[in-house]
Design an enzyme around this catalytic site. Structure first.
Site, PDB file in Angstrom:
ATOM      1  N   HIS A   1      13.250 -70.492  13.745  1.00 46.17           N
ATOM      2  CA  HIS A   1      13.686 -70.929  12.419  1.00 46.17           C
ATOM      3  C   HIS A   1      14.688 -69.953  11.792  1.00 46.17           C
ATOM      4  CE1 HIS A   1      10.250 -68.561  10.571  1.00 46.17           C
ATOM      5  NE2 HIS A   1      11.115 -68.428   9.594  1.00 46.17           N
TER       6      HIS A   1
ATOM      7  N   ASP B   1       7.918 -70.250  18.094  1.00 48.11           N
ATOM      8  CA  ASP B   1       8.987 -70.005  17.122  1.00 48.11           C
ATOM      9  C   ASP B   1       9.836 -68.777  17.493  1.00 48.11           C
ATOM     10  OD1 ASP B   1      10.583 -69.988  14.886  1.00 48.11           O
ATOM     11  OD2 ASP B   1       8.937 -70.167  13.451  1.00 48.11           O
TER      12      ASP B   1
ATOM     13  N   SER C   1       9.779 -62.836   8.859  1.00 48.26           N
ATOM     14  CA  SER C   1       9.967 -63.721   9.996  1.00 48.26           C
ATOM     15  C   SER C   1      10.810 -63.027  11.043  1.00 48.26           C
ATOM     16  CB  SER C   1      10.669 -65.000   9.565  1.00 48.26           C
ATOM     17  OG  SER C   1       9.734 -65.906   9.079  1.00 48.26           O
TER      18      SER C   1
END
Ligand code: ARG
Ligand code: GLU
Length: 672
Positions: free
Chosen positions: A85, A222, A607
């Protein structure tokens, strides 16, 4: 209550909620103060191993990825891993109908197939330094907060330009800690030739989609891979075919030997923003006013998108990324609200403030602070609501914003624009604004236009049915000008005073804790600078009779597999590997590990952060938090707050077995 009873009460609260070591995002250059605690919990390295200015240390393997995420080096040839992402825009940028890399994934099979990205940069931290004295040079107590801000900005600019002169790609930034009680300069080396190396298909990299977002158990692969390029001298340079892979000062070795519940974990990255020390009113506003209103507005928008996306595949593709953006905060705010209520944070903070006020009596620096907060917040609240509606309602319809621009991005805009969605959004949101915002704060232009048209619906017809760029532009400009000239200056000035008060209150909270011998150590709120959070792999109990294990596996992916549900449509290749049980060296207990959770204190910006073991080797890549723990930006509950990481072995398995790009493993150091 008399003083003694208040203090006793306070100490009892503190005993109930001592700062458990898992809470905290620690400044990496000061990690020495936590190292004893860390080592007691299993960490085997020194503070110098984590952060050093004299020799290479683990911090040299970490980058701030494009300003919003974290990434890390996993080879001595510039190979970088971050989240899918986080690389999403780059993957989308290279995608077309013929090459749909979002859908099918992308793998460069040799170096010259790696794809350059015009807008991508990564920043390696060279060093950070306390520059409080320099930043506040010339400051005097008599200055207003506005004068102080200007002084800080001027001094910071000087510090930054002196540093940036020194080398190619050097960028510096001064940032406040503890509401400006301290200032640090952060000096980075910035690389702009960063190429896409690989990304799994979204059916792996975004598996579970918005349905599973912010949730455990999770089965998302991810991750994406990039490579940093440098000139022949290993220095930053704009893209050139002559550039060569960057040789980082440090890269992470990968620990693929397996992990267990209770193992020490360390997350090293760039958390964006937290508000751990705000007052009860601030939390009350977030949990009981702002979040509920913003959630309501976004529920309306998502409902409009959903109903159109269900009807047409083309619209679904157009709006999938926008839908994900709107849904991400929407879902987080709900978890945050619930968590704050469950933790009873408003009440607890009120009690704490009462005790603080009693303690502060007669101390000139702190006396009366709590009362002043109450006064300022009660003035700011109505204005804050207007701000929330400005962003979440008035500025939300895309056509308005587009019309206000110069039109240069016209093709891009219309590619993902579906008028019925935007028009319905305009109607619904403007009606909410009209209904919820007090008349005295409402844009006069808005009132006049709606009155003249007859209704919000009729105004929408005028703008949308005629595709009237000029009317849309007028609307956007007028409502924003009103906000910027009437509401914002008042809110800014109140927030300035509030911030000044927080600077004192922050010191006060520290003094108060010290005098009461609570031993509480205060970490500064996140500010997009490099921090360390440590904890351990651990499950949690989100509800009565429910206990979550900390690991997920390929079994769970296959349990969720459903070709009819977009978010759960497992790629055929993975189904085949699963059926043949051809897991190779990534097999564990007859399956493949996928994700795990731990007690590290993280937030947005973390992240892509490396999750390290006790020896500083890479075991995972951070990408989310569990829903029940999303209040940790405001209050941390060691029982419920968990970060979610991709198990690095799942990434290696996908590269090796699903993508057949196993050659990439050769440049990594994998410990088994
Ligand atoms: N919740 C994660 C974060 O805050 C992941 C968001 C991207 N994934 C998604 N399904 N929208 O950024
Ligand atoms: N997904 C978030 C990010 O992009 C991290 C999750 C969180 O907020 O903890 O930074």
């Amino acid at each position: 209550m008399n003083i003694k009873r208040v203090l006793l009460f306070l100490i009892s609260i503190m005993a109930l909620h001592p700062l458990r070591a898992d809470e905290g995002m620690w400044v990496s250059s000061y990690i020495q103060q936590k190292i004893e605690d860390m080592r007691g919990k299993g960490f085997r390295l020194s503070a110098e191993d984590l952060y050093s200015i004299n020799s290479s240390s683990l911090k040299d393997a970490i980058v701030h990825f494009n300003g919003g995420c974290t990434g890390e080096m996993i080879s001595d040839e510039g190979l970088l891993i971050t989240n899918h992402h986080c690389g999403y825009d780059q993957i989308q940028y290279h995608s077309s109908v013929e090459h749909d890399y979002l859908k099918d994934g992308f793998w460069a099979m040799k170096r010259d197939e790696e794809l350059p990205n015009p807008d991508l940069y990564v920043a390696f931290l060279e060093y950070m330094e306390d520059v409080t004295k320099k930043v506040l040079a010339g400051y005097s107590e008599s200055m207003s907060e506005e004068q102080r801000e200007k002084l800080v900005a001027d001094n910071s600019r000087r510090i930054v330009s002196r540093i940036e002169r020194k080398g190619k790609g050097i960028k510096a930034r001064v940032a406040p800690l503890y509401y400006g009680n301290q200032y640090f300069v952060y000096v980075y080396k910035v690389f702009t030739d960063v190429r896409l190396v690989g990304a799994p298909p979204s059916s792996i990299g975004k598996f579970g989609g918005d349905t599973d977002n912010w949730m455990w158990p999770r089965h998302t692969g991810d991750f994406s891979l990039f490579r940093v390029y440098a000139d022949r001298n290993n220095e930053p340079a704009p893209y050139s075919p002559d550039n060569v892979p960057y040789r980082p000062k440090r890269f992470f070795k990968i620990n693929a030997s397996g992990i267990s519940e209770g193992d020490f974990t360390l997350v090293y990255g760039y958390p964006g923003r937290t508000s751990e020390y705000v007052t009860s009113q601030a939390v009350d506003y977030i949990a009981n006013v702002s979040n509920p209103k913003k959630i309501k507005l976004r529920t309306i928008r998502l409902g409009i998108m959903d109903s159109q996306m269900e009807r047409s595949d083309a619209v679904r593709i157009q709006y999938s990324s926008k839908h994900a953006d709107v849904a991400n905060s929407w879902k987080k705010w709900q978890g945050e609200m619930k968590g704050i209520l469950k933790m009873n944070t408003v009440e607890n903070k009120r009690n704490y403030e009462k005790a603080f006020a009693v303690w502060a009596k007669g101390k000139p620096e702190y006396d009366g602070i709590i009362g002043k907060f109450a006064d300022l917040y009660s003035q700011a609240e109505a204005l804050s609501l207007v701000r929330d509606y400005q962003y979440e309602a008035l500025n939300a319809p895309e056509f308005l914003f587009f019309a206000a621009g110069d039109g240069s991005d016209s093709a891009l805009f219309y590619k993902n624009y579906y008028k019925p969605i935007d028009k319905a959004t305009f109607i619904a949101l403007m009606n909410e604004y009209d209904k919820d915002i007090d008349d005295s704060y409402k844009s006069p232009y808005f009132k006049e236009k709606v009155a003249k048209a007859g209704s919000v619906e009729k105004l929408a017809d005028e703008i949308y049915d005629n595709d009237s760029l000029s009317l849309a532009r007028e609307f956007y400009m007028a409502t924003n000008t009103f906000y910027n000239s009437t509401v914002k200056p008042r809110l800014d000035s109140l927030n300035r005073e509030i911030n000044m008060l927080y600077r004192k209150y922050m010191r006060g909270q520290m003094d108060f804790a010290r005098e009461n011998g609570t031993g509480k150590v205060f970490y500064p709120d996140a500010n997009s600078t490099l921090r360390i959070a440590y904890g351990r792999i651990e499950g949690y109990a989100p509800a009565d009779a429910v206990r979550y294990k900390p690991f997920s596996t390929l079994e769970g992916i296959m349990e969720k597999d459903n070709p009819a549900i977009f978010d759960y449509n497992v790629p055929q290749k993975l189904r085949e590997i699963y059926a043949s049980k051809d897991f190779g060296r990534w097999e564990e207990n007859g399956t493949v590990p996928v994700c795990f959770i731990a007690t590290n204190h993280t937030t947005g910006g973390n992240s892509g952060s490396p999750v390290l073991d006790a020896d500083g080797n890479l075991i995972g890549v951070n990408f989310d938090r569990v829903w029940e723990g999303t209040m940790s930006d405001i209050v941390f509950d060691p029982d419920l707050c968990r970060n979610i990481a991709l198990d690095i072995r799942y990434a290696l398995f996908v590269i090796d077995k699903v993508a057949d790009a196993g050659y990439l493993l050769n440049e990594m150091v994998i410990l088994e």
